[in-house]
Design an enzyme around this catalytic site. Structure first.
Site, short mmCIF file in Angstrom:
data_model
loop_
_atom_site.label_atom_id
_atom_site.label_comp_id
_atom_site.label_asym_id
_atom_site.label_seq_id
_atom_site.Cartn_x
_atom_site.Cartn_y
_atom_site.Cartn_z
N LYS A 13 -36.13 -27.02 -29.15
CA LYS A 13 -37.53 -26.60 -29.35
C LYS A 13 -37.66 -25.08 -29.30
CE LYS A 13 -39.38 -28.93 -25.92
NZ LYS A 13 -38.21 -29.61 -25.37
N ARG A 88 -47.24 -31.84 -22.12
CA ARG A 88 -46.06 -32.59 -21.73
C ARG A 88 -46.42 -33.91 -21.07
NH1 ARG A 88 -41.90 -28.29 -21.24
NH2 ARG A 88 -39.92 -29.16 -20.64
N ARG A 127 -25.92 -24.07 -23.26
CA ARG A 127 -27.04 -23.21 -23.66
C ARG A 127 -27.05 -21.91 -22.85
NH1 ARG A 127 -32.91 -25.74 -24.04
NH2 ARG A 127 -32.80 -26.08 -21.80
N ARG A 161 -29.68 -21.20 -17.48
CA ARG A 161 -30.82 -21.60 -16.65
C ARG A 161 -30.35 -22.44 -15.45
NH1 ARG A 161 -35.36 -24.02 -20.66
NH2 ARG A 161 -35.54 -25.46 -18.90
N ARG A 172 -34.81 -34.31 -15.86
CA ARG A 172 -35.72 -33.83 -16.90
C ARG A 172 -35.88 -34.86 -18.02
NH1 ARG A 172 -32.82 -28.47 -18.08
NH2 ARG A 172 -34.33 -28.18 -19.74
P1 AMP Z 1 -38.79 -25.77 -20.70
O1 AMP Z 1 -38.43 -24.33 -20.75
O2 AMP Z 1 -39.85 -26.15 -21.72
O3 AMP Z 1 -37.60 -26.69 -20.75
O4 AMP Z 1 -39.47 -26.02 -19.27
C1 AMP Z 1 -38.76 -25.80 -18.07
C2 AMP Z 1 -39.49 -26.42 -16.90
O5 AMP Z 1 -40.77 -25.82 -16.77
C3 AMP Z 1 -39.77 -27.92 -17.00
O6 AMP Z 1 -38.67 -28.72 -16.62
C4 AMP Z 1 -40.96 -28.05 -16.06
O7 AMP Z 1 -40.53 -28.00 -14.70
C5 AMP Z 1 -41.73 -26.78 -16.34
N1 AMP Z 1 -42.71 -26.95 -17.44
C6 AMP Z 1 -42.72 -26.35 -18.65
N2 AMP Z 1 -43.76 -26.74 -19.38
C7 AMP Z 1 -44.46 -27.63 -18.61
C8 AMP Z 1 -45.62 -28.41 -18.81
N3 AMP Z 1 -46.32 -28.37 -19.96
N4 AMP Z 1 -46.03 -29.22 -17.79
C9 AMP Z 1 -45.38 -29.26 -16.62
N5 AMP Z 1 -44.24 -28.58 -16.38
C10 AMP Z 1 -43.78 -27.76 -17.36
#
Ligand code: AMP
Length: 216
Positions: A13, A88, A127, A161, A172
């Site tokens: 994404k 989400r 990654r 990360r 996740r």
């Molecule tokens: P990402 O970078 O999109 O993979 O997000 C990393 C982490 O941020 C996720 O595993 C969640 O802990 C948190 N996170 C990101 N976006 C959201 C969201 N819309 N709702 C809740 N937690 C989020």
């Protein structure tokens, strides 16, 4: 255009959002990037989000929705945006509908990136992200930087990360299946959903995405 990008962790994404946002001249809004920026600046919001992120869990809606709304209300988002990682869950999807309705605007499309689960784990393990700009994303095998550990786009340091370990990825993915997948049906019912396979080269997936969004 106003677009939402969905897909499991590791679907690409962030990578696709970065390219698509440039191509479509709209800002890339990633709630994950916003949380990571808050954490690195040690803000109150960052402190509250960190424990959830470290555990691979979703950050509570009370924190997430306000942060996303603030970002969407900034001037650069007036002409459109590409949301990456928000909404989400169904509560966030309904909150987004309200935010957009209050502003008299609507989504144009929701792009769902499909990837088999074993591929997701492989992608996440390799990654690497740029410390300067988290939307500069590389992979040690599939999309390596010219110089190991250095961002091709800005020369920043690449890092892994802390939630990109196999154990966290499993959590996740569970969060994705139980909480995020229901929004796919929600958007399909509204005629907004387009699903594309996210396997292959980054440029091939981008072409598929642009083609799929063309009808929206
Ligand atoms: P990402 O970078 O999109 O993979 O997000 C990393 C982490 O941020 C996720 O595993 C969640 O802990 C948190 N996170 C990101 N976006 C959201 C969201 N819309 N709702 C809740 N937690 C989020």
């Amino acid at each position: 255009m106003r677009i939402v990008l969905v897909g499991p962790p590791g679907a690409g994404k962030g990578t696709q959002a970065h390219v698509l946002a440039k191509t479509l001249s709209i800002p890339h809004i990633s709630t994950g990037d916003l949380f990571r920026a808050n954490i690195s600046q040690s803000t109150q919001l960052g402190l509250e989000a960190k424990a959830y992120m470290d555990a691979g869990k979703l950050v509570p809606d009370e924190i997430t929705i306000g942060m996303a709304k603030d970002r969407m209300s900034q001037p650069d988002a007036a002409k459109g945006f590409l949301l990456d990682g928000f909404p989400r869950n169904l509560g966030q999807a309904k909150a987004l509908d309200e935010i957009l309705a209050d502003a008299g605007i609507a989504l144009d499309g929701v792009l769902d990136l499909e990837v088999p689960e074993d591929e997701v784990v492989r992608r996440i393990a390799g990654r690497r992200l740029c410390r300067n700009d988290g939307s500069h994303v590389f992979h040690v095998d599939y999309n390596p930087p010219a110089q190991p550990g250095v961002c091709d786009e800005c020369g920043g340091e690449l890092y892994q990360r802390t939630d990109d370990t196999e154990e966290k990825v499993r959590v996740r993915l569970e969060e994705y299946h139980s909480k995020t997948e229901p929004i796919i049906g929600y958007y399909a019912d509204q005629g907004l959903l387009v699903t594309i396979p996210a396997l292959g080269k980054v440029s091939e997936v981008t072409e598929r995405a642009i083609e799929a969004l063309r009808g929206k």
